[in-house]
Enzyme design. Structure first.
Site, PDB file in Angstrom:
ATOM      1  N   ARG A 207      11.832  24.745   2.864  1.00  0.00           N
ATOM      2  CA  ARG A 207      11.230  26.042   3.581  1.00  0.00           C
ATOM      3  C   ARG A 207      10.216  25.476   4.242  1.00  0.00           C
ATOM      4  O   ARG A 207       9.532  24.807   3.782  1.00  0.00           O
ATOM      5  CB  ARG A 207      11.007  27.246   2.603  1.00  0.00           C
ATOM      6  CG  ARG A 207      12.495  27.621   1.949  1.00  0.00           C
ATOM      7  CD  ARG A 207      12.104  28.841   0.878  1.00  0.00           C
ATOM      8  NE  ARG A 207      13.076  29.552   0.176  1.00  0.00           N
ATOM      9  CZ  ARG A 207      13.454  29.042  -0.890  1.00  0.00           C
ATOM     10  NH1 ARG A 207      12.681  27.835  -1.418  1.00  0.00           N
ATOM     11  NH2 ARG A 207      14.684  29.602  -1.443  1.00  0.00           N
ATOM     12  N   LYS A 242     -10.145  46.679  11.136  1.00  0.00           N
ATOM     13  CA  LYS A 242      -9.878  45.317  11.565  1.00  0.00           C
ATOM     14  C   LYS A 242      -8.865  44.548  10.879  1.00  0.00           C
ATOM     15  O   LYS A 242      -8.433  44.869   9.852  1.00  0.00           O
ATOM     16  CB  LYS A 242     -11.489  44.525  11.354  1.00  0.00           C
ATOM     17  CG  LYS A 242     -12.588  45.153  11.888  1.00  0.00           C
ATOM     18  CD  LYS A 242     -13.829  44.299  11.580  1.00  0.00           C
ATOM     19  CE  LYS A 242     -15.052  45.003  12.356  1.00  0.00           C
ATOM     20  NZ  LYS A 242     -16.350  44.207  11.763  1.00  0.00           N
ATOM     21  N   HIS A 328      13.640  27.638  10.010  1.00  0.00           N
ATOM     22  CA  HIS A 328      15.156  27.981   9.224  1.00  0.00           C
ATOM     23  C   HIS A 328      16.243  27.450   9.538  1.00  0.00           C
ATOM     24  O   HIS A 328      17.116  27.208   8.871  1.00  0.00           O
ATOM     25  CB  HIS A 328      15.074  29.539   8.779  1.00  0.00           C
ATOM     26  CG  HIS A 328      15.314  29.979   7.431  1.00  0.00           C
ATOM     27  ND1 HIS A 328      14.307  29.381   6.603  1.00  0.00           N
ATOM     28  CD2 HIS A 328      15.905  30.372   6.575  1.00  0.00           C
ATOM     29  CE1 HIS A 328      14.286  30.000   5.381  1.00  0.00           C
ATOM     30  NE2 HIS A 328      15.551  30.381   5.195  1.00  0.00           N
ATOM     31  N   ARG A 331      16.531  24.029   8.224  1.00  0.00           N
ATOM     32  CA  ARG A 331      16.954  24.090   6.754  1.00  0.00           C
ATOM     33  C   ARG A 331      18.575  24.502   6.624  1.00  0.00           C
ATOM     34  O   ARG A 331      19.308  23.946   5.640  1.00  0.00           O
ATOM     35  CB  ARG A 331      16.106  25.187   6.120  1.00  0.00           C
ATOM     36  CG  ARG A 331      16.573  25.722   4.541  1.00  0.00           C
ATOM     37  CD  ARG A 331      15.575  26.554   4.281  1.00  0.00           C
ATOM     38  NE  ARG A 331      16.044  27.386   3.024  1.00  0.00           N
ATOM     39  CZ  ARG A 331      15.970  26.945   1.713  1.00  0.00           C
ATOM     40  NH1 ARG A 331      15.413  25.935   1.361  1.00  0.00           N
ATOM     41  NH2 ARG A 331      16.224  27.827   0.738  1.00  0.00           N
ATOM     42  N   HIS A 354      17.860  28.102  -4.178  1.00  0.00           N
ATOM     43  CA  HIS A 354      18.300  29.437  -4.411  1.00  0.00           C
ATOM     44  C   HIS A 354      18.570  29.792  -5.694  1.00  0.00           C
ATOM     45  O   HIS A 354      18.633  29.137  -6.765  1.00  0.00           O
ATOM     46  CB  HIS A 354      19.669  29.501  -3.722  1.00  0.00           C
ATOM     47  CG  HIS A 354      19.806  29.331  -2.263  1.00  0.00           C
ATOM     48  ND1 HIS A 354      20.878  29.074  -1.668  1.00  0.00           N
ATOM     49  CD2 HIS A 354      18.747  29.655  -1.356  1.00  0.00           C
ATOM     50  CE1 HIS A 354      20.628  29.219   0.108  1.00  0.00           C
ATOM     51  NE2 HIS A 354      19.372  29.601  -0.085  1.00  0.00           N
ATOM     52  N   TYR A 364      27.001  30.104   3.537  1.00  0.00           N
ATOM     53  CA  TYR A 364      27.625  29.085   3.981  1.00  0.00           C
ATOM     54  C   TYR A 364      29.215  29.115   3.813  1.00  0.00           C
ATOM     55  O   TYR A 364      29.781  28.129   3.786  1.00  0.00           O
ATOM     56  CB  TYR A 364      27.012  27.718   3.591  1.00  0.00           C
ATOM     57  CG  TYR A 364      25.291  27.458   3.837  1.00  0.00           C
ATOM     58  CD1 TYR A 364      25.196  27.077   4.936  1.00  0.00           C
ATOM     59  CD2 TYR A 364      24.725  27.673   2.676  1.00  0.00           C
ATOM     60  CE1 TYR A 364      23.747  27.216   5.282  1.00  0.00           C
ATOM     61  CE2 TYR A 364      23.334  27.668   3.007  1.00  0.00           C
ATOM     62  CZ  TYR A 364      22.913  27.185   4.132  1.00  0.00           C
ATOM     63  OH  TYR A 364      21.364  27.346   4.349  1.00  0.00           O
TER      64      TYR A 364
END
Length: 385
Positions: A207, A242, A328, A331, A354, A364
C-alpha cells in the site's frame, strides 16, 4: 437501598438485579427540581453515565436529552467515545462523515424524533448523489454506531438506523495495468526522483502508506526480505475554524498487515543503488539533513506526502498517455500479475496483507477463472482418457 458517593447522585439496585441512578439537572419553570434517570446492568455502567452527565453539568455543556439534536449527539459521541479510542486517521474519517453528510441532512432533528424512514431517505439521498456503495456503508456505519451508543446511554429507546435497506453493492473491478502499460509506466518512473517507490509497489503489492513509511531497517539485504511494520497516515484536525494537517506513522490496521515480503533480485539491486544515493545526499546536505532513515524522502530526509506521490503519477500518465492510474492501481497490478503467473490465492492474501482470503478473492474474481484454467492444464498430461 440507595448508595451515594460524593457528588455522584443517587445509585440504587433494582429488584430485577439491574441498577439505576438519579441526578438533578435543573429546575422546571415552576421552580421544582428536574431529575434525570440512568439505567444499566451493573453499578459501574450506571456510574459512568452519571459521571458523564455531572461533567457536562459542571462544564455547562449538559443538554436535556429530549431536546438533544442528532448533530449535538454526533459531536458528543465523537468527543467522548471515539477521540481517545481509535487511530487519528479513523477519527478524522468519522468526523468527515458527520461534518459532510450526517449533520447537514439529519443534524437538525432531535434524537427522540429520528425515525427509520428519515434515515432511509438519508441513505437513498447519498446514493442519488452518486456516492459509491462502500462510502455509503461507512457513513451509515458511523451513524448506526453513534445511535447505538445513544441507546446504551438511555437517550433513545431503539436505534432508528438498525434496519436500513442499503443500495445495491457496485461491482468493483479494479483498474489494472496491462503488461504493455506496466512496461511504459515503469520506464517513465525511472525518470523521476523517488520513482523507485512505484517500481517497489509493482514488485511487492505494498500500500502507498506502507511504502512511504519504510526505513532501511525494514530491508534485510542478506536474505532479500522486506518487513512491513507500520504505515504513514495523513489526517487533519479542525480547531477553532482552522484546519491543521498531520503526518504520522501507525501500526497496520490489522495483524495481517504486519508481514514479510520476499524481494526479487532486481528490486534488491534497485534498493542498494538507492541506498548509495541517499548516503551521498546525506553527506551533501549534512547540515540540513534529517536522518529519519526513510527510504523515500526529499533531498533533506523529510517524509513525502500522498499529494506529492499522486502528482508524480499524473506526470507519468501525461507522458505515457495512460488514464485512471493511482497508487492502488499499482498494487492491483502486482496482484493480477502474480495470480496470472500461478501464485496461490492464499499466498497472495498474505503478500497483500488482507485480513481474509475472501477479500482477495472478491477483488480479483476477474483473474481467477483464467488462473484456475491454467492450473488445471498443468495436470492434463497426467490423465489419459
Amino acid at each position: 437501598m440507595a448508595k451515594r458517593g460524593q457528588g455522584e447522585g443517587s445509585i440504587s439496585k433494582r429488584s430485577d438485579g439491574t441498577w439505576w441512578a438519579r441526578i438533578t439537572v435543573g429546575k422546571t419553570p415552576d421552580g421544582k427540581q428536574k431529575r434525570k434517570a440512568f439505567y444499566g446492568k451493573t453499578r459501574k455502567e450506571v456510574q459512568e453515565k452519571l459521571t458523564a452527565a455531572l461533567n457536562d453539568i459542571n462544564n455547562n455543556t449538559y443538554i436535556e436529552p429530549s431536546k438533544m439534536t442528532v448533530e449535538q449527539w454526533m459531536y458528543i459521541w465523537l468527543r467522548d467515545y471515539k477521540k481517545a479510542s481509535v487511530k487519528p486517521k479513523t477519527y478524522a474519517a468519522y468526523e468527515a462523515h458527520v461534518k459532510n453528510h450526517i449533520a447537514p441532512e439529519l443534524g437538525s432533528y432531535t434524537l427522540a424524533s429520528l425515525r427509520n424512514d428519515m434515515v432511509q431517505r438519508f441513505v437513498n439521498g447519498l446514493a442519488d448523489k452518486g456516492l459509491k456503495s462502500i462510502t455509503i456503508e461507512r457513513i451509515v456505519g458511523t451513524l448506526k454506531t453513534a445511535l447505538m451508543q445513544a441507546v446504551d446511554n438511555d437517550l433513545i429507546v431503539k436505534n432508528p438506523a438498525s434496519r436500513i435497506k442499503m443500495p445495491l453493492k457496485q461491482e468493483r473491478t479494479p483498474r489494472v495495468l496491462t503488461v504493455h502499460e506496466q512496461e511504459l509506466f515503469m520506464e517513465a518512473s525511472k525518470e523521476h526522483r523517488n520513482g523507485e517507490i512505484f517500481l517497489l509497489i509493482l514488485g511487492t503489492g505494498l500500500r502507498i502508506g506502507e511504502a512511504l513509511a519504510l526505513t532501511w531497517d525494514d530491508i534485510d539485504f542478506e536474505n532479500h526480505i522486506l518487513c512491513v511494520n507500520r504505515t504513514q497516515i495523513e489526517y487533519c484536525d479542525h480547531i477553532d475554524g482552522k484546519t491543521i494537517y498531520h503526518r504520522e506513522y501507525s501500526t497496520p490496521k490489522t495483524k495481517s498487515g504486519q508481514r514479510t515480503i520476499p524481494l526479487i533480485p532486481s528490486l534488491v539491486d534497485m534498493l542498494l543503488t538507492l541506498k548509495e544515493q541517499r548516503e551521498q545526499e546525506k553527506q551533501k546536505f549534512k547540515e540540513a539533513y534529517k536522518d529519519t532513515g526513510l527510504i523515500f524522502c526529499n533531498y533533506y530526509g523529510v517524509s513525502l506526502n500522498y499529494t506529492a506521490i499522486a502528482k508524480k503519477i499524473q506526470s507519468i500518465c501525461k507522458k505515457t498517455g495512460l488514464e485512471g492510474v493511482h497508487p492502488h492501481t499499482l498494487r492491483h497490478t502486482f496482484a493480477t500479475r502474480g495470480l496470472e503467473n500461478g501464485i496461490d490465492l492464499k499466498i497472495m492474501q498474505e503478500l497483500l496483507g488482507h485480513s481474509s482470503i475472501k477479500m482477495t478473492a472478491d477483488l480479483y474474481t476477474h483473474v481467477l477463472p483464467e488462473t484456475k484454467k491454467n492450473s488445471m492444464m498443468k495436470i492434463a498430461g497426467t490423465i489419459n482418457i
